[in-house]
Write a protein that holds these residues in place. Structure first.
Motif, short mmCIF file in Angstrom:
data_model
loop_
_atom_site.label_atom_id
_atom_site.label_comp_id
_atom_site.label_asym_id
_atom_site.label_seq_id
_atom_site.Cartn_x
_atom_site.Cartn_y
_atom_site.Cartn_z
N SER A 217 5.72 -19.92 70.92
CA SER A 217 6.98 -19.55 71.22
C SER A 217 7.55 -18.66 69.92
N GLN A 218 6.60 -18.34 68.90
CA GLN A 218 6.88 -17.55 67.93
C GLN A 218 7.97 -16.10 68.37
N GLU A 219 8.85 -15.98 68.12
CA GLU A 219 9.61 -14.50 67.99
C GLU A 219 8.92 -13.43 67.40
N ILE A 220 8.44 -12.30 68.12
CA ILE A 220 7.68 -11.19 67.46
C ILE A 220 8.74 -10.30 67.12
N LYS A 221 8.64 -9.48 66.07
CA LYS A 221 9.39 -8.53 65.62
C LYS A 221 8.75 -6.99 65.32
N LYS A 222 9.72 -6.26 65.28
CA LYS A 222 9.50 -4.63 64.97
C LYS A 222 8.39 -4.79 63.94
N ASN A 223 7.18 -3.96 64.12
CA ASN A 223 6.14 -3.45 63.15
C ASN A 223 5.21 -4.80 63.20
N ASP A 224 5.49 -5.94 63.71
CA ASP A 224 4.34 -6.89 63.80
C ASP A 224 3.17 -6.25 64.43
N ARG A 225 1.94 -6.58 63.91
CA ARG A 225 0.70 -6.33 64.68
C ARG A 225 0.29 -7.47 65.33
N ILE A 226 -0.40 -7.14 66.73
CA ILE A 226 -0.82 -8.40 67.44
C ILE A 226 -2.14 -7.95 68.04
N THR A 227 -3.18 -8.91 67.64
CA THR A 227 -4.55 -8.45 68.05
C THR A 227 -4.95 -9.63 69.17
N ILE A 228 -5.32 -9.31 70.10
CA ILE A 228 -5.74 -9.88 71.31
C ILE A 228 -7.33 -9.56 71.62
N ARG A 229 -8.12 -10.75 71.06
CA ARG A 229 -9.53 -10.58 71.18
C ARG A 229 -10.01 -10.07 72.33
N GLY A 230 -10.85 -9.15 72.63
CA GLY A 230 -11.38 -8.50 73.91
C GLY A 230 -10.29 -7.57 74.60
N ILE A 231 -9.22 -7.55 74.13
CA ILE A 231 -8.16 -6.80 74.82
C ILE A 231 -7.96 -5.46 73.94
N GLY A 232 -7.46 -5.81 72.55
CA GLY A 232 -7.19 -4.85 71.73
C GLY A 232 -6.03 -5.27 70.38
N LYS A 233 -5.56 -4.07 69.92
CA LYS A 233 -4.80 -4.38 68.81
C LYS A 233 -3.45 -3.52 69.11
N PHE A 234 -2.39 -3.99 68.96
CA PHE A 234 -1.11 -3.45 69.27
C PHE A 234 -0.09 -3.50 68.31
N ALA A 235 0.89 -2.62 68.00
CA ALA A 235 1.95 -2.55 66.87
C ALA A 235 3.26 -2.54 68.01
N ILE A 236 4.20 -3.43 67.41
CA ILE A 236 5.32 -3.63 68.13
C ILE A 236 6.26 -2.47 67.49
N GLY A 237 7.00 -1.71 68.36
CA GLY A 237 7.47 -0.63 67.88
C GLY A 237 9.28 -0.93 68.10
N ASP A 238 9.96 0.08 68.18
CA ASP A 238 11.31 -0.06 68.59
C ASP A 238 11.73 -0.87 69.80
N LEU A 239 12.81 -1.49 69.74
CA LEU A 239 13.55 -1.60 71.16
C LEU A 239 14.44 -0.79 71.40
N VAL A 240 14.41 -0.11 72.79
CA VAL A 240 14.97 1.21 73.14
C VAL A 240 16.01 0.91 74.07
N GLY A 241 16.42 -0.40 74.34
CA GLY A 241 17.48 -0.40 75.50
C GLY A 241 17.11 -1.65 76.44
N THR A 242 17.83 -1.85 77.40
CA THR A 242 17.49 -3.07 78.27
C THR A 242 17.65 -2.48 79.72
N THR A 243 17.00 -3.37 80.56
CA THR A 243 16.81 -3.05 82.18
C THR A 243 18.19 -3.87 82.65
N ARG A 244 18.29 -3.24 83.94
CA ARG A 244 19.47 -3.79 84.87
C ARG A 244 19.35 -5.49 84.69
N SER A 245 18.21 -5.80 84.84
CA SER A 245 18.05 -7.17 84.74
C SER A 245 17.81 -7.72 83.49
#
Length: 256
Positions: A217-245
């Motif tokens: 349930s940890q909240e992830i923030k901008k610039n956090d690095r997430i590594t999912i073994r077997g899938i890849g490494k990701f960096a969280i970038g900017d929040l750029v808006g919201t959808t209609r939902s």
């Protein structure tokens, strides 16, 4: 000073011996007030631990893997005099017009010379060449002993100007998230259900900033690095808006 108990409670059996080795260097720098570096490339879970936990200590902590987003880095304690790191960068260029070499080919060829993985940093390959940060003590050995990879002749030279090196590449996409909870993000990045995402988090297959994730349930923030073994490494970038939902649009960088 970082307490040794914190280190022992943080690292798994897989990493604890190396973590203790680095800790002894850290302790020497703390007690003597002298510059000390670890003469090998350290995996991210360990150097990040010292960076994060030394912010309030009397020891200055720096790292370098040459590339800005490098995972394997040399860690330097109390680099008061801005000393250079014991790193050289080699360019290994494929001279064949008929065969293509991949990351695993370059890395495997260097390791086949009897070189330990800890003496090499991250390998970045681009078009017909690969770039290797290596400990300076082994650079000449590689240059003198590696002339062919598979059936492809190669040319090796030292790159002295780090400013001309290629950057670690990534693919950038935008995803829509109901929340910034870890399990929700892992579900989206790995294209699996929330239940399956929770399971792989519990099984230790997800890292946040190179440390094992413990709370789905940890909240992830901008610039956090997430590594999912077997899938890849990701960096969280900017929040750029919201959808209609009311979902959040987030820029994601996936490292190649």
């Amino acid at each position: 000073m970082i307490k040794k108990e914190l280190l022992l409670n943080t690292f798994s059996e897989e990493d604890i011996n190396l973590a203790i080795k680095v800790y002894e260097k850290y302790k020497l720098a703390y007690e003597k007030g002298i510059p000390v570096y670890v003469n090998e490339f350290i995996p991210p879970s360990i150097w990040y631990f010292f960076l994060e936990n030394s912010k309030k200590s009397e020891v200055m902590v720096e790292t370098s893997g040459v590339f800005e987003e490098a995972e394997r880095r040399i860690i330097f304690f109390n680099n008061f005099y801005d000393s250079s790191y014991p790193i050289k960068v080699l360019e290994i260029r494929n001279k064949s017009n008929f065969s293509k070499l991949e990351h695993k080919d370059y890395l495997g060829a260097v390791l086949s010379l009897g070189i330990e993985r800890s003496k090499l940093g991250d390998v970045v390959n681009l078009e017909n060449a690969a770039y290797f940060p290596v400990l300076e003590e082994i650079s000449e050995y590689i240059i003198n002993n590696l002339s062919i990879i598979g059936r492809s002749p190669v040319e090796i030279k030292e790159i002295k100007d780090f400013n001309i090196l290629p950057e670690i590449r990534f693919e950038e996409t935008i995803i829509n998230l109901a929340s910034m909870r870890l399990d929700n993000i892992v579900s989206k990045l790995a294209n699996i259900s929330r239940a399956k995402a929770s399971q792989i988090i519990d099984n230790g297959k997800v890292l946040i900033n190179y440390a094992r994730a413990k709370d789905k349930s940890q909240e992830i923030k901008k610039n956090d690095r997430i590594t999912i073994r077997g899938i890849g490494k990701f960096a969280i970038g900017d929040l750029v808006g919201t959808t209609r939902s009311a979902k959040v649009k987030v820029i994601i960088k996936k490292y190649k």
